[in-house]
Design a protein around this motif. Structure first.
Motif, short mmCIF file in Angstrom:
data_model
loop_
_atom_site.label_atom_id
_atom_site.label_comp_id
_atom_site.label_asym_id
_atom_site.label_seq_id
_atom_site.Cartn_x
_atom_site.Cartn_y
_atom_site.Cartn_z
N GLY A 49 0.79 -1.23 0.00
CA GLY A 49 0.00 0.00 0.00
C GLY A 49 0.82 1.27 0.00
N LYS A 50 1.97 1.24 -0.64
CA LYS A 50 2.87 2.41 -0.67
C LYS A 50 3.06 2.92 -2.09
CE LYS A 50 4.26 2.12 3.69
NZ LYS A 50 3.92 3.12 4.66
N ALA A 51 3.16 4.22 -2.20
CA ALA A 51 3.59 4.86 -3.43
C ALA A 51 5.04 5.27 -3.21
CB ALA A 51 2.73 6.08 -3.75
N ARG A 52 5.84 5.19 -4.28
CA ARG A 52 7.27 5.45 -4.15
C ARG A 52 7.74 6.28 -5.33
NH1 ARG A 52 9.48 0.07 -3.98
NH2 ARG A 52 9.74 0.04 -6.23
N SER A 53 8.57 7.26 -5.05
CA SER A 53 9.35 7.97 -6.08
C SER A 53 10.79 7.58 -5.82
CB SER A 53 9.17 9.48 -5.97
OG SER A 53 7.84 9.85 -6.26
N GLU A 54 11.53 7.25 -6.91
CA GLU A 54 12.84 6.65 -6.67
C GLU A 54 13.87 6.99 -7.72
OE1 GLU A 54 12.03 2.41 -6.84
OE2 GLU A 54 12.30 2.39 -9.01
N ARG A 104 5.18 7.13 0.51
CA ARG A 104 3.97 7.61 1.16
C ARG A 104 2.93 6.50 1.02
NH1 ARG A 104 -0.04 11.68 -1.13
NH2 ARG A 104 -1.40 10.13 -0.23
N GLU A 105 1.86 6.61 1.77
CA GLU A 105 0.75 5.68 1.62
C GLU A 105 0.11 5.95 0.26
OE1 GLU A 105 -0.18 3.33 3.93
OE2 GLU A 105 1.61 3.95 5.03
N GLY A 106 -0.32 4.88 -0.42
CA GLY A 106 -1.02 5.09 -1.68
C GLY A 106 -1.21 3.81 -2.46
N VAL A 107 -2.42 3.64 -3.00
CA VAL A 107 -2.74 2.47 -3.83
C VAL A 107 -3.48 2.94 -5.08
CG1 VAL A 107 -2.82 0.82 -1.91
CG2 VAL A 107 -4.90 2.05 -2.57
N ILE A 108 -3.34 2.17 -6.16
CA ILE A 108 -3.99 2.53 -7.41
C ILE A 108 -5.51 2.44 -7.30
CG2 ILE A 108 -3.95 0.22 -8.45
CD1 ILE A 108 -3.13 3.56 -10.24
N GLU A 109 -6.01 1.69 -6.33
CA GLU A 109 -7.46 1.56 -6.15
C GLU A 109 -8.07 2.72 -5.37
OE1 GLU A 109 -5.19 -0.78 -5.18
OE2 GLU A 109 -5.52 -2.41 -6.62
N ASP A 112 -10.54 8.94 -6.90
CA ASP A 112 -9.97 9.88 -7.86
C ASP A 112 -9.26 11.04 -7.17
OD1 ASP A 112 -10.87 8.32 -9.94
OD2 ASP A 112 -12.58 9.62 -10.45
N SER A 113 -9.86 11.55 -6.10
CA SER A 113 -9.23 12.69 -5.41
C SER A 113 -7.93 12.26 -4.72
CB SER A 113 -10.19 13.32 -4.40
OG SER A 113 -10.54 12.39 -3.40
N GLU A 114 -7.90 11.05 -4.16
CA GLU A 114 -6.66 10.55 -3.56
C GLU A 114 -5.60 10.30 -4.63
OE1 GLU A 114 -7.18 7.70 0.03
OE2 GLU A 114 -9.00 7.50 -1.21
N LEU A 115 -6.01 9.75 -5.76
CA LEU A 115 -5.05 9.52 -6.86
C LEU A 115 -4.48 10.84 -7.37
CD1 LEU A 115 -6.64 6.60 -8.89
CD2 LEU A 115 -4.54 6.54 -7.52
N GLU A 116 -5.28 11.88 -7.40
CA GLU A 116 -4.78 13.20 -7.81
C GLU A 116 -3.73 13.69 -6.82
OE1 GLU A 116 -3.88 16.33 -10.00
OE2 GLU A 116 -5.21 14.72 -10.66
N GLU A 117 -3.97 13.47 -5.54
CA GLU A 117 -3.00 13.86 -4.51
C GLU A 117 -1.70 13.04 -4.65
OE1 GLU A 117 -2.78 13.24 0.23
OE2 GLU A 117 -4.62 14.21 -0.50
N ILE A 118 -1.84 11.74 -4.90
CA ILE A 118 -0.66 10.89 -5.09
C ILE A 118 0.11 11.32 -6.34
CG2 ILE A 118 0.13 8.52 -5.55
CD1 ILE A 118 -2.40 7.60 -3.90
#
Length: 145
Positions: A49-54, A104-109, A112-118
């Motif tokens: 459940g993580k988003a990563r920039s690397e 950060r926390e983040g999942v593709i599921e 829409d508003s959370e995906l915009e923030e991610i």
């Protein structure tokens, strides 16, 4: 994934001149050229459940990759201070490549508003990674040659 990464690369290309990429792919990651062979900047949806920039270091030779990583890690305090956020240093001793990332926390599921923030977070961090690390990576490469 395709829709998420399409919006991400369109903004990075059109607003920030970060990439010339044009087509999002149906996978959980998208890598961009850093302009340095064997070094990629990536936006990822990782396990747990993580988003990563690397920064992904893979010059095709494990020993060289670890030397680059270690050279950068030796400047961890300076780099982290400049970056302004916690950085995770993943040497990946059992793999050929190494990774330097922010999470950060983040999942593709997500909604829409959370995906915009991610997406905004991915973009902000990819731009910051490029700004903070590009000269440090070039310096690391010079020091190992």
């Amino acid at each position: 994934y395709r829709a998420y990464y399409q919006a991400l690369i369109d903004e990075l290309r059109e607003k920030h001149r970060f990439t010339g990429a044009r087509v999002g792919q149906p996978q959980n990651w998208y890598s961009f050229s850093s302009g340095i062979p064997g070094i990629l900047f990536s936006a990822v949806f990782a396990m747990g459940g993580k988003a990563r920039s690397e920064i992904y270091i893979d010059q095709g030779d494990q020993e060289v990759n670890k030397l680059i990583f270690d050279n950068l890690r030796a400047k961890e305090e300076k780099i982290t201070d400049t970056y302004g956020a916690p950085i995770v240093w993943e040497r990946l001793d059992d793999k050929r490549a190494s990774r330097i990332a922010v999470y950060r926390e983040g999942v593709i599921e997500a909604s829409d508003s959370e995906l915009e923030e991610i997406r905004k977070w991915h973009i902000d961090n990819l731009l910051k990674i490029k700004e903070v690390f590009t000269n440090e990576i070039k310096s690391a490469l010079r020091s190992i040659k």
